[in-house]
Design a protein around this motif. Sequence first.
Motif, PDB file in Angstrom:
ATOM      1  N   TYR A  28      35.266  45.120 -31.021  1.00  0.00           N
ATOM      2  CA  TYR A  28      35.201  44.109 -29.308  1.00  0.00           C
ATOM      3  C   TYR A  28      35.422  45.291 -27.775  1.00  0.00           C
ATOM      4  O   TYR A  28      36.499  45.796 -28.330  1.00  0.00           O
ATOM      5  CB  TYR A  28      36.292  43.000 -29.577  1.00  0.00           C
ATOM      6  CG  TYR A  28      36.360  42.553 -28.200  1.00  0.00           C
ATOM      7  CD1 TYR A  28      35.590  40.840 -27.765  1.00  0.00           C
ATOM      8  CD2 TYR A  28      37.771  42.308 -27.323  1.00  0.00           C
ATOM      9  CE1 TYR A  28      35.768  40.813 -26.630  1.00  0.00           C
ATOM     10  CE2 TYR A  28      37.842  42.080 -26.536  1.00  0.00           C
ATOM     11  CZ  TYR A  28      36.628  40.784 -25.760  1.00  0.00           C
ATOM     12  OH  TYR A  28      37.391  40.422 -24.388  1.00  0.00           O
ATOM     13  N   LYS A  30      35.827  44.930 -23.797  1.00  0.00           N
ATOM     14  CA  LYS A  30      35.810  44.307 -22.421  1.00  0.00           C
ATOM     15  C   LYS A  30      36.832  45.569 -21.735  1.00  0.00           C
ATOM     16  O   LYS A  30      38.225  46.226 -21.475  1.00  0.00           O
ATOM     17  CB  LYS A  30      37.265  43.501 -22.606  1.00  0.00           C
ATOM     18  CG  LYS A  30      36.965  42.848 -21.431  1.00  0.00           C
ATOM     19  CD  LYS A  30      37.691  40.869 -21.185  1.00  0.00           C
ATOM     20  CE  LYS A  30      38.051  40.448 -20.496  1.00  0.00           C
ATOM     21  NZ  LYS A  30      38.635  39.167 -19.893  1.00  0.00           N
ATOM     22  N   ASP A  31      36.159  45.992 -19.956  1.00  0.00           N
ATOM     23  CA  ASP A  31      36.717  46.004 -19.215  1.00  0.00           C
ATOM     24  C   ASP A  31      36.614  45.437 -17.819  1.00  0.00           C
ATOM     25  O   ASP A  31      35.406  43.873 -18.172  1.00  0.00           O
ATOM     26  CB  ASP A  31      36.065  47.697 -18.952  1.00  0.00           C
ATOM     27  CG  ASP A  31      34.492  47.743 -18.865  1.00  0.00           C
ATOM     28  OD1 ASP A  31      34.030  47.099 -18.353  1.00  0.00           O
ATOM     29  OD2 ASP A  31      34.250  48.636 -18.799  1.00  0.00           O
ATOM     30  N   THR A  34      32.244  44.326 -18.301  1.00  0.00           N
ATOM     31  CA  THR A  34      31.553  44.256 -19.228  1.00  0.00           C
ATOM     32  C   THR A  34      32.504  44.176 -20.729  1.00  0.00           C
ATOM     33  O   THR A  34      33.885  44.009 -20.615  1.00  0.00           O
ATOM     34  CB  THR A  34      30.312  45.487 -19.581  1.00  0.00           C
ATOM     35  OG1 THR A  34      29.712  44.518 -20.487  1.00  0.00           O
ATOM     36  CG2 THR A  34      31.436  46.865 -20.447  1.00  0.00           C
ATOM     37  N   GLU A  35      31.845  42.455 -20.895  1.00  0.00           N
ATOM     38  CA  GLU A  35      31.724  41.994 -22.283  1.00  0.00           C
ATOM     39  C   GLU A  35      31.801  42.115 -23.055  1.00  0.00           C
ATOM     40  O   GLU A  35      30.542  42.075 -23.246  1.00  0.00           O
ATOM     41  CB  GLU A  35      33.255  41.228 -22.443  1.00  0.00           C
ATOM     42  CG  GLU A  35      34.187  40.864 -23.505  1.00  0.00           C
ATOM     43  CD  GLU A  35      34.769  38.778 -22.958  1.00  0.00           C
ATOM     44  OE1 GLU A  35      35.256  39.096 -23.375  1.00  0.00           O
ATOM     45  OE2 GLU A  35      34.098  39.243 -21.782  1.00  0.00           O
ATOM     46  N   ARG A  37      30.359  42.778 -28.294  1.00  0.00           N
ATOM     47  CA  ARG A  37      30.692  42.872 -30.035  1.00  0.00           C
ATOM     48  C   ARG A  37      29.669  44.071 -30.157  1.00  0.00           C
ATOM     49  O   ARG A  37      28.945  43.740 -30.010  1.00  0.00           O
ATOM     50  CB  ARG A  37      30.866  42.024 -30.093  1.00  0.00           C
ATOM     51  CG  ARG A  37      31.952  41.084 -30.581  1.00  0.00           C
ATOM     52  CD  ARG A  37      32.664  40.331 -31.530  1.00  0.00           C
ATOM     53  NE  ARG A  37      33.758  39.316 -31.497  1.00  0.00           N
ATOM     54  CZ  ARG A  37      35.196  40.554 -31.871  1.00  0.00           C
ATOM     55  NH1 ARG A  37      35.145  41.392 -32.473  1.00  0.00           N
ATOM     56  NH2 ARG A  37      36.297  39.742 -31.544  1.00  0.00           N
ATOM     57  N   TYR A  42      28.371  49.541 -28.078  1.00  0.00           N
ATOM     58  CA  TYR A  42      29.485  50.582 -27.341  1.00  0.00           C
ATOM     59  C   TYR A  42      29.239  51.908 -27.189  1.00  0.00           C
ATOM     60  O   TYR A  42      28.989  52.863 -26.290  1.00  0.00           O
ATOM     61  CB  TYR A  42      30.818  50.557 -28.606  1.00  0.00           C
ATOM     62  CG  TYR A  42      31.577  51.329 -27.828  1.00  0.00           C
ATOM     63  CD1 TYR A  42      32.288  51.245 -26.397  1.00  0.00           C
ATOM     64  CD2 TYR A  42      32.321  53.003 -28.732  1.00  0.00           C
ATOM     65  CE1 TYR A  42      33.940  51.913 -26.258  1.00  0.00           C
ATOM     66  CE2 TYR A  42      32.928  53.440 -27.799  1.00  0.00           C
ATOM     67  CZ  TYR A  42      34.041  53.023 -27.211  1.00  0.00           C
ATOM     68  OH  TYR A  42      35.156  53.995 -26.427  1.00  0.00           O
ATOM     69  N   SER A 106      39.748  46.442 -31.372  1.00  0.00           N
ATOM     70  CA  SER A 106      39.290  46.269 -30.145  1.00  0.00           C
ATOM     71  C   SER A 106      40.024  47.319 -28.973  1.00  0.00           C
ATOM     72  O   SER A 106      40.485  48.090 -29.274  1.00  0.00           O
ATOM     73  CB  SER A 106      40.764  45.257 -30.302  1.00  0.00           C
ATOM     74  OG  SER A 106      40.519  44.542 -28.606  1.00  0.00           O
ATOM     75  N   ILE A 108      40.420  47.524 -25.118  1.00  0.00           N
ATOM     76  CA  ILE A 108      40.440  46.704 -23.716  1.00  0.00           C
ATOM     77  C   ILE A 108      40.641  47.474 -22.955  1.00  0.00           C
ATOM     78  O   ILE A 108      42.211  48.519 -22.935  1.00  0.00           O
ATOM     79  CB  ILE A 108      41.294  45.297 -23.688  1.00  0.00           C
ATOM     80  CG1 ILE A 108      40.836  44.234 -25.147  1.00  0.00           C
ATOM     81  CG2 ILE A 108      41.116  44.595 -22.533  1.00  0.00           C
ATOM     82  CD1 ILE A 108      41.086  43.249 -25.958  1.00  0.00           C
ATOM     83  N   TYR A 110      41.608  48.398 -19.195  1.00  0.00           N
ATOM     84  CA  TYR A 110      42.437  48.326 -17.510  1.00  0.00           C
ATOM     85  C   TYR A 110      42.725  48.869 -15.976  1.00  0.00           C
ATOM     86  O   TYR A 110      42.215  49.641 -16.973  1.00  0.00           O
ATOM     87  CB  TYR A 110      44.006  47.408 -17.703  1.00  0.00           C
ATOM     88  CG  TYR A 110      44.130  46.450 -19.221  1.00  0.00           C
ATOM     89  CD1 TYR A 110      43.918  44.756 -18.516  1.00  0.00           C
ATOM     90  CD2 TYR A 110      44.210  46.478 -20.331  1.00  0.00           C
ATOM     91  CE1 TYR A 110      44.068  44.418 -20.246  1.00  0.00           C
ATOM     92  CE2 TYR A 110      44.270  45.494 -21.125  1.00  0.00           C
ATOM     93  CZ  TYR A 110      44.540  44.648 -20.672  1.00  0.00           C
ATOM     94  OH  TYR A 110      45.004  43.411 -21.879  1.00  0.00           O
TER      95      TYR A 110
END
Length: 129
Positions: A28, A30-31, A34-35, A37, A42, A106, A108, A110
């Motif tokens: 998974y 996320k930024d 975009t998000e 799986r 990737y 995962s 993620i 930020y």
Amino acid sequence: MDILQTLKADYQRFPNNPTYEIYDPNVYFKDPLTEFRGLTRYQSMIQFMKTWFKDVCLTLHDIHRTGQKVKTEWTLSWTTPLPWTPRIVIPGRSELLLNDEERIVSHIDYWHCSRFNVIKQHFFTSKTR
């Protein structure tokens, strides 16, 4: 395979030759933009950055692990191929979650700046921001 050493090496050569074996096939991601799986998505995202942007650099400032969680602090920068060649800089952090096989399930990101700030960097130099 030591996950922290592998990640440090991946950051140093980013976006070239990432160690995709450390990612779960259904990872998974996320930024702020975009998000999705999946490892294939990737890989496509990394390939897009490698192909489209120039002088991509991912500077790792800190990395540490607590249990199944890896946290990194970094600065991502690149030159966008526009006639005025703006240099884009995004400071941020990542939280990676590992499964029992030590694969990332995962990832993620930020950003320590807004999406608007990143857009603005394309049109204003750091002196006029």
